[in-house]
Design an enzyme around this catalytic site. Sequence first.
Site, mmCIF file in Angstrom:
data_model
loop_
_atom_site.group_PDB
_atom_site.id
_atom_site.type_symbol
_atom_site.label_atom_id
_atom_site.label_comp_id
_atom_site.label_asym_id
_atom_site.label_seq_id
_atom_site.Cartn_x
_atom_site.Cartn_y
_atom_site.Cartn_z
ATOM 1 N N GLY A 250 0.820 -1.217 0.000
ATOM 2 C CA GLY A 250 0.000 0.000 0.000
ATOM 3 C C GLY A 250 0.850 1.262 0.000
ATOM 4 O O GLY A 250 0.525 2.243 -0.679
ATOM 5 N N ASP A 251 1.943 1.235 0.757
ATOM 6 C CA ASP A 251 2.858 2.382 0.787
ATOM 7 C C ASP A 251 3.492 2.582 -0.586
ATOM 8 O O ASP A 251 3.690 3.712 -1.041
ATOM 9 C CB ASP A 251 3.953 2.165 1.831
ATOM 10 C CG ASP A 251 3.398 1.704 3.163
ATOM 11 O OD1 ASP A 251 2.307 2.171 3.542
ATOM 12 O OD2 ASP A 251 4.039 0.872 3.827
#
Length: 302
Positions: A250-251
Amino acid sequence: MIYTVTFNPSLDYIVRLDSFTAGEINRVNYEQVLGGGKGINVSIVLGNLGHESTALGFTAGFTGEEIKRQLDGFGVKHDFVQLPEGFTRINVKVKADKETEINGQGPDISEANREELFEKLDKLSKGDTLVLAGSIPKTLPDDIYEKIMARLEGRGIRIIVDAEKKLLLNVLKYHPFLIKPNNHELGDMFGVKLTTDEEIITYAKKLQEKGAQNVLISMAGDGAILLTADGKHYKSPAPKGKLINSVGAGDSMVAGFITGYIESQGDFETAFHMGVATGSASAFSENLATRPEVEALLKTII
């Protein structure tokens, strides 16, 4: 300039073993020590994609020194507030037949330490991008995200927020440039289970009504959806590949989105596809995404 803030960084001790039995001695067949935290991951991936950023936040003790040493190795600039006592938390991630995580607490952060971070953020200027990401340690007030956004309001800074339910909902009134919940988090915010793209789009629009400008919803193997401030929405399937490590995916999507947005001079569709490809590239690798890995996957979705 791009800045990331990680309030609760960690040194992750990652081990793999065939099986794990509580109460007995277990021997690992793989181990790795990685500096982590959502904002730190964003900075590392931005660097891998060719964009400089500065990682901000709090570090302490020998574990904090190791995180900074690793960031130096990646060529990532950092300007952490160094805490006088304690040590940056250690998170143990056990990958066996099931995954188990044991997360540390982190050091105490005083009001003076918080003010030191605020003074660093006060130096940001119009056109800068700020990524606020991850959990808040118990020694910081619950409204730290709000305090930062209120302090920077009206200065032309693009603020991206990737945080859990309450933290995210509370900052929408400050009109973040981009927020990135996943489909499960989006449903949790409204107490519903979302099963179709139409439902996801409907509830993402509710976040826009509350103040978010652009909403990026990650859906793991089902791809992602982006709703933009001008009323458009984009959908992309996930690239095909074998899931190896979901930590940091996600990052990485956030870092890819920023990269695509900058390189296309503000084209949201380009930013979206770059985000999807970068998130998947990290998920399909032991480590965080590199530019060649991202570009190979990008070709499969555009």
